[in-house]
Design a protein around this motif. Sequence first.
Motif, PDB file in Angstrom:
ATOM      1  N   GLY A   8       0.840  -1.193   0.000  1.00 20.53           N
ATOM      2  CA  GLY A   8       0.000   0.000   0.000  1.00 20.53           C
ATOM      3  C   GLY A   8       0.870   1.235   0.000  1.00 20.53           C
ATOM      4  N   ILE A   9       0.228   2.377   0.010  1.00 23.35           N
ATOM      5  CA  ILE A   9       0.954   3.637   0.112  1.00 23.35           C
ATOM      6  C   ILE A   9       1.085   3.956   1.586  1.00 23.35           C
ATOM      7  CG2 ILE A   9       0.848   6.111  -0.335  1.00 23.35           C
ATOM      8  CD1 ILE A   9      -0.526   5.481  -2.958  1.00 23.35           C
ATOM      9  N   ASN A  10       2.298   4.138   2.056  1.00 26.38           N
ATOM     10  CA  ASN A  10       2.526   4.413   3.462  1.00 26.38           C
ATOM     11  C   ASN A  10       2.195   5.853   3.822  1.00 26.38           C
ATOM     12  OD1 ASN A  10       4.689   5.605   5.526  1.00 26.38           O
ATOM     13  ND2 ASN A  10       4.049   3.569   6.173  1.00 26.38           N
ATOM     14  N   HIS A  11       2.591   6.793   2.970  1.00 27.23           N
ATOM     15  CA  HIS A  11       2.301   8.187   3.282  1.00 27.23           C
ATOM     16  C   HIS A  11       2.232   9.031   2.019  1.00 27.23           C
ATOM     17  CE1 HIS A  11       6.726   8.486   3.009  1.00 27.23           C
ATOM     18  NE2 HIS A  11       6.519   9.757   2.680  1.00 27.23           N
ATOM     19  N   ILE A  12       1.539  10.135   2.165  1.00 24.47           N
ATOM     20  CA  ILE A  12       1.521  11.176   1.145  1.00 24.47           C
ATOM     21  C   ILE A  12       1.904  12.465   1.857  1.00 24.47           C
ATOM     22  CG2 ILE A  12       0.087  12.538  -0.433  1.00 24.47           C
ATOM     23  CD1 ILE A  12      -1.593  10.024  -0.872  1.00 24.47           C
ATOM     24  N   THR A  13       2.797  13.238   1.262  1.00 25.28           N
ATOM     25  CA  THR A  13       3.230  14.507   1.837  1.00 25.28           C
ATOM     26  C   THR A  13       2.692  15.633   0.965  1.00 25.28           C
ATOM     27  OG1 THR A  13       5.228  13.503   2.732  1.00 25.28           O
ATOM     28  CG2 THR A  13       5.224  15.910   2.490  1.00 25.28           C
ATOM     29  N   ILE A  14       2.012  16.587   1.596  1.00 30.41           N
ATOM     30  CA  ILE A  14       1.486  17.723   0.840  1.00 30.41           C
ATOM     31  C   ILE A  14       2.049  19.023   1.404  1.00 30.41           C
ATOM     32  CG2 ILE A  14      -0.638  16.548   0.162  1.00 30.41           C
ATOM     33  CD1 ILE A  14      -2.116  18.136   2.303  1.00 30.41           C
ATOM     34  N   ARG A  15       2.201  19.993   0.526  1.00 36.46           N
ATOM     35  CA  ARG A  15       2.620  21.342   0.922  1.00 36.46           C
ATOM     36  C   ARG A  15       1.376  22.137   1.288  1.00 36.46           C
ATOM     37  NH1 ARG A  15       8.173  22.377   1.121  1.00 36.46           N
ATOM     38  NH2 ARG A  15       9.144  20.794  -0.155  1.00 36.46           N
ATOM     39  N   PHE A  77       6.934   1.828   1.773  1.00 33.09           N
ATOM     40  CA  PHE A  77       7.702   1.226   2.842  1.00 33.09           C
ATOM     41  C   PHE A  77       8.398  -0.031   2.342  1.00 33.09           C
ATOM     42  CE2 PHE A  77       7.979  -1.132   6.947  1.00 33.09           C
ATOM     43  CZ  PHE A  77       8.683  -0.184   7.657  1.00 33.09           C
ATOM     44  N   LEU A  78       9.687  -0.170   2.631  1.00 29.14           N
ATOM     45  CA  LEU A  78      10.449  -1.378   2.311  1.00 29.14           C
ATOM     46  C   LEU A  78      10.802  -2.097   3.612  1.00 29.14           C
ATOM     47  CD1 LEU A  78      12.760   0.016  -0.511  1.00 29.14           C
ATOM     48  CD2 LEU A  78      10.651  -1.302  -0.753  1.00 29.14           C
ATOM     49  N   ASP A  79      11.192  -3.360   3.507  1.00 27.37           N
ATOM     50  CA  ASP A  79      11.357  -4.201   4.690  1.00 27.37           C
ATOM     51  C   ASP A  79      12.715  -4.119   5.376  1.00 27.37           C
ATOM     52  OD1 ASP A  79       8.748  -5.200   4.548  1.00 27.37           O
ATOM     53  OD2 ASP A  79       9.354  -6.788   3.158  1.00 27.37           O
ATOM     54  N   SER A  80      13.704  -3.493   4.743  1.00 29.64           N
ATOM     55  CA  SER A  80      15.028  -3.439   5.358  1.00 29.64           C
ATOM     56  C   SER A  80      15.851  -2.314   4.734  1.00 29.64           C
ATOM     57  CB  SER A  80      15.764  -4.768   5.170  1.00 29.64           C
ATOM     58  OG  SER A  80      16.129  -4.928   3.808  1.00 29.64           O
ATOM     59  N   PRO A  81      16.897  -1.883   5.429  1.00 29.80           N
ATOM     60  CA  PRO A  81      17.794  -0.886   4.839  1.00 29.80           C
ATOM     61  C   PRO A  81      18.455  -1.420   3.568  1.00 29.80           C
ATOM     62  CG  PRO A  81      18.269  -1.173   7.188  1.00 29.80           C
ATOM     63  CD  PRO A  81      17.274  -2.211   6.801  1.00 29.80           C
ATOM     64  N   GLU A  82      18.725  -2.714   3.539  1.00 31.54           N
ATOM     65  CA  GLU A  82      19.342  -3.321   2.365  1.00 31.54           C
ATOM     66  C   GLU A  82      18.425  -3.218   1.147  1.00 31.54           C
ATOM     67  OE1 GLU A  82      21.127  -4.559   6.008  1.00 31.54           O
ATOM     68  OE2 GLU A  82      19.065  -4.953   5.394  1.00 31.54           O
ATOM     69  N   GLN A  83      17.115  -3.356   1.369  1.00 40.59           N
ATOM     70  CA  GLN A  83      16.178  -3.224   0.261  1.00 40.59           C
ATOM     71  C   GLN A  83      16.164  -1.814  -0.299  1.00 40.59           C
ATOM     72  OE1 GLN A  83      12.219  -4.622   1.103  1.00 40.59           O
ATOM     73  NE2 GLN A  83      12.747  -6.715   0.524  1.00 40.59           N
TER      74      GLN A  83
END
Length: 130
Positions: A8-15, A77-83
């Motif tokens: 899914g979409i984790n976040h949307i950032t708006i100004r 969102f990804l599952d690890s820093p390596e990803q």
Amino acid sequence: MTDFSPSGINHITIRVNDIERAEEFYGDVLGFELVRKMGKSMAVYRIGSEDTLVLVEAETSYDPSSRDYRVDHFGFFLDSPEQVDEMAEYLREKEVTVLSGPANRKRGRFVFASDPDGNMIEFFYEEDED
């Protein structure tokens, strides 16, 4: 990076042009839960169990003749820093413009890229707050 399939979409950032007015609207009027404030110009609201809406006050908020209304970016969102690193490498292999990163932040790692129309997308890993 062939296994990328976001849940899914984790976040949307708006100004926004007036952070206090926007916080009143999204927090008081719509009833979104304020998760955290980041300085005076950024607020994060939870929507549902996992998604968030991030409000960032526009740099031109002081000038009424220069309003800035736009979606700033959306994040997966990804599952690890390596990803995150694998995603950055994959994007570069596909000749996608990487705008920033990969780089560390307080509790995770991120990379920003641009889609063909210039929309900014964030791919990131973040540790739980626990």
